[in-house]
Design a protein around this motif. Structure first.
Motif, mmCIF file in Angstrom:
data_model
loop_
_atom_site.group_PDB
_atom_site.id
_atom_site.type_symbol
_atom_site.label_atom_id
_atom_site.label_comp_id
_atom_site.label_asym_id
_atom_site.label_seq_id
_atom_site.Cartn_x
_atom_site.Cartn_y
_atom_site.Cartn_z
ATOM 1 N N CYS A 58 0.698 -1.288 0.032
ATOM 2 C CA CYS A 58 0.174 -0.016 -0.100
ATOM 3 C C CYS A 58 0.901 1.273 -0.002
ATOM 4 O O CYS A 58 1.894 1.305 0.711
ATOM 5 C CB CYS A 58 -0.923 -0.049 1.230
ATOM 6 S SG CYS A 58 -2.290 1.254 1.116
ATOM 7 N N CYS A 60 -0.416 4.133 1.035
ATOM 8 C CA CYS A 60 -0.850 5.356 1.958
ATOM 9 C C CYS A 60 -0.256 4.866 3.222
ATOM 10 O O CYS A 60 0.253 3.716 3.604
ATOM 11 C CB CYS A 60 -2.257 4.834 2.007
ATOM 12 S SG CYS A 60 -3.278 5.222 0.417
ATOM 13 N N CYS A 62 -2.277 5.357 6.232
ATOM 14 C CA CYS A 62 -3.440 5.528 7.285
ATOM 15 C C CYS A 62 -2.939 4.900 8.930
ATOM 16 O O CYS A 62 -2.430 3.974 8.971
ATOM 17 C CB CYS A 62 -4.649 4.486 6.773
ATOM 18 S SG CYS A 62 -5.085 4.890 5.233
ATOM 19 N N TYR A 64 -4.169 4.043 11.390
ATOM 20 C CA TYR A 64 -4.696 2.800 12.232
ATOM 21 C C TYR A 64 -4.314 1.522 11.537
ATOM 22 O O TYR A 64 -4.509 0.493 11.879
ATOM 23 C CB TYR A 64 -6.380 2.875 12.223
ATOM 24 C CG TYR A 64 -6.866 3.501 10.962
ATOM 25 C CD1 TYR A 64 -7.207 2.528 9.800
ATOM 26 C CD2 TYR A 64 -7.248 4.773 10.795
ATOM 27 C CE1 TYR A 64 -7.462 2.677 8.695
ATOM 28 C CE2 TYR A 64 -7.823 5.099 9.400
ATOM 29 C CZ TYR A 64 -8.045 4.176 8.453
ATOM 30 O OH TYR A 64 -8.457 4.594 7.358
ATOM 31 N N CYS A 65 -3.978 1.616 10.212
ATOM 32 C CA CYS A 65 -3.835 0.073 9.222
ATOM 33 C C CYS A 65 -2.421 -0.418 9.458
ATOM 34 O O CYS A 65 -1.313 -0.209 9.295
ATOM 35 C CB CYS A 65 -4.360 0.471 8.137
ATOM 36 S SG CYS A 65 -4.159 -0.998 6.960
ATOM 37 N N LEU A 67 -1.419 -2.295 7.377
ATOM 38 C CA LEU A 67 -0.832 -2.339 5.942
ATOM 39 C C LEU A 67 -0.058 -1.110 5.426
ATOM 40 O O LEU A 67 0.441 -1.212 4.643
ATOM 41 C CB LEU A 67 -1.868 -2.883 4.830
ATOM 42 C CG LEU A 67 -2.593 -4.101 5.124
ATOM 43 C CD1 LEU A 67 -3.359 -4.441 3.946
ATOM 44 C CD2 LEU A 67 -1.818 -5.237 5.464
ATOM 45 N N ARG A 68 -0.083 -0.247 6.412
ATOM 46 C CA ARG A 68 0.361 1.080 6.073
ATOM 47 C C ARG A 68 1.861 0.916 5.438
ATOM 48 O O ARG A 68 2.610 0.207 6.094
ATOM 49 C CB ARG A 68 0.261 2.091 7.172
ATOM 50 C CG ARG A 68 1.261 1.900 8.248
ATOM 51 C CD ARG A 68 0.643 2.385 9.471
ATOM 52 N NE ARG A 68 0.620 3.958 9.400
ATOM 53 C CZ ARG A 68 1.667 4.731 9.893
ATOM 54 N NH1 ARG A 68 2.686 4.297 10.074
ATOM 55 N NH2 ARG A 68 1.249 6.128 9.502
ATOM 56 N N GLY A 104 -4.224 -3.407 -0.692
ATOM 57 C CA GLY A 104 -3.754 -1.745 -0.578
ATOM 58 C C GLY A 104 -3.701 -1.253 -1.686
ATOM 59 O O GLY A 104 -4.202 -1.740 -2.733
ATOM 60 N N GLU A 105 -3.460 0.170 -1.623
ATOM 61 C CA GLU A 105 -3.519 0.828 -2.695
ATOM 62 C C GLU A 105 -2.128 0.540 -3.661
ATOM 63 O O GLU A 105 -1.115 1.235 -3.128
ATOM 64 C CB GLU A 105 -3.557 2.298 -2.552
ATOM 65 C CG GLU A 105 -4.907 2.594 -1.927
ATOM 66 C CD GLU A 105 -5.263 4.242 -2.366
ATOM 67 O OE1 GLU A 105 -4.615 4.979 -2.929
ATOM 68 O OE2 GLU A 105 -6.657 4.480 -1.636
HETATM 69 FE FE1 SF4 Z 1 -5.073 2.751 4.556
HETATM 70 FE FE2 SF4 Z 1 -6.299 0.737 2.931
HETATM 71 FE FE3 SF4 Z 1 -3.679 0.912 2.694
HETATM 72 FE FE4 SF4 Z 1 -4.637 0.295 4.837
HETATM 73 S S1 SF4 Z 1 -4.754 -0.689 3.164
HETATM 74 S S2 SF4 Z 1 -3.045 1.764 4.668
HETATM 75 S S3 SF4 Z 1 -6.808 1.217 5.073
HETATM 76 S S4 SF4 Z 1 -5.337 2.565 2.109
#
Ligand code: SF4
Ligand code: SAM
Ligand code: FES
Length: 340
Positions: A58, A60, A62, A64-65, A67-68, A104-105
């Motif tokens: 990913c 991103c 985020c 809380y996540c 996978l960040r 993830g993105e």
């Molecule tokens: Fe954010 Fe989704 Fe990436 Fe987790 S998988 S960091 S929620 S965009």
């Protein structure tokens, strides 16, 4: 309080203050009313959507996540197209009518690649749901033209300041625009929020619910926040199950015909969390179809259920749990407006 519940059950309308009062107080009647409305509008059928977690990469961050991008403790993976199709075949063999491609993105999956995968999956005559984050209108259009039926994109929170503090480099405005674009393109559009984020208020949860109603979301997933040790929110330990369940139930009262999943995060917090949610408004379950060797690596939050259970075990487990509460697996693709 019972008056507000009665009003919601009969009219499917509440103002913000009424929603707040339902979220602040514990009242079993709220869950009973949500269960009645679910039965009236959606019947006793439960739609199973086979979840394929096809990449944990990913871009991103985020807060809380698990996978960040900045979580360097996570071993990353991507499924090949063939592996995705093997998961799909498994879901089809088990009688599933929908697969959900979630990840993830991960921009490795270009629009061309995603479209090719969608076209291959559509040959099985099942519905395809995508959950791959924010993309441009043109990309969403290309996926739709290739045959994608649904898209899941949680708003996470509609509280502008909270959104900004948890999503570096992202904006609430863009997230909303993505949802409007998905609606415009004719997707069955799913959204949802996380319940129990640090500094989140019940007032803002009421706004979230009203946002989903305003958007006319076709599916809404409510996930209790579960802190992940390798994220900036690691220390925010809290049990958000009860509040998430109330949001779930209020949502059913206000949006009687939508699809509401009993989320995996619910079951992570309580041994029968999904069954409790199915008895409090939910009508969808998304069992995991991902191969065992990848499951533990899709660690959004710790303690995720089923990471050592094979897809076949999950399927039979869910079916027997549903039987016990008198619910039946649906044979349809489970679109919001399908007749029950
Ligand atoms: Fe954010 Fe989704 Fe990436 Fe987790 S998988 S960091 S929620 S965009
Ligand atoms: N990347 C896509 C996206 O963000 O839309 C899809 C995958 S993302 C892992 C799926 C969902 O996981 C997010 O929408 C978010 O609500 C949820 N999630 C992430 N971290 C969580 C946590 N710690 N507790 C509860 N839910 C979480
Ligand atoms: Fe996976 Fe019960 S759903 S073992």
């Amino acid at each position: 309080m019972n008056k507000i519940i009665e009003k919601a059950e009969q009219t499917n309308l509440l103002d913000k203050n009424e929603i707040i009062s339902l979220l602040k107080i514990d009242n079993e009647n709220l869950f009973k009313a949500a269960d009645r409305v679910r039965k009236k509008y959606k019947g006793d059928f439960v739609h199973l959507r086979g979840l394929i977690e096809f990449t944990n990469i990913c871009r991103c961050n985020c807060f809380y996540c698990g996978l960040r991008k900045d979580n360097s403790n996570l071993e990353r993976y991507r499924l090949t197209e063939d592996e995705i199709l093997i998961c799909t075949q498994r879901a089809v063999n088990a009688g599933y009518k929908t697969v959900v491609l979630q990840g993830g993105e991960d921009l490795f999956f270009t629009p061309d690649k995603i479209c090719r995968i969608i076209r291959k999956i559509k040959k099985y005559d099942i519905a395809v749901t995508l959950s791959i984050g924010e993309r441009s209108f043109e990309e969403y259009k290309a996926f739709r033209d290739a045959g994608a039926d649904r898209y899941l994109l949680r708003i996470e929170t509609t509280d502008e300041n909270l959104y900004k503090s948890l999503h570096p480099g992202m904006s609430l405005e863009n997230r909303k625009n993505c949802l409007y674009n998905l609606k415009k393109l004719g997707y069955e559009t799913g959204s949802g929020c996380i319940v129990g984020l640090p500094n989140q208020t019940v007032e803002s949860l009421a706004d979230d619910i009203l946002f989903f109603k305003n958007l006319d979301a076709d599916m809404v997933g409510i996930g209790p926040f579960i802190p992940h040790p390798n994220t900036p929110l690691a220390s925010h330990l809290n049990d958000n199950f009860d509040l998430a369940l109330k949001v779930n139930a209020v949502l059913r009262l206000l949006m009687p015909d939508i699809n509401i999943p009993a989320t995996t995060a619910m079951e992570t917090l309580r041994p029968d969390g999904r069954i409790i949610a199915l008895n409090s408004g939910s009508n969808v379950v998304m069992p995991n179809m991902t191969d065992l060797k990848y499951r533990a690596k899709y660690e959004i939050y710790p303690g995720k259920i089923c990471i050592n259970d094979s897809p076949d075990k999950c399927i039979s487990c869910i079916k027997s749990k549903l039987n016990k509460i008198g619910r039946t697996v649906s044979n349809s693709k489970g679109f919001r407006h399908d007749k029950i």
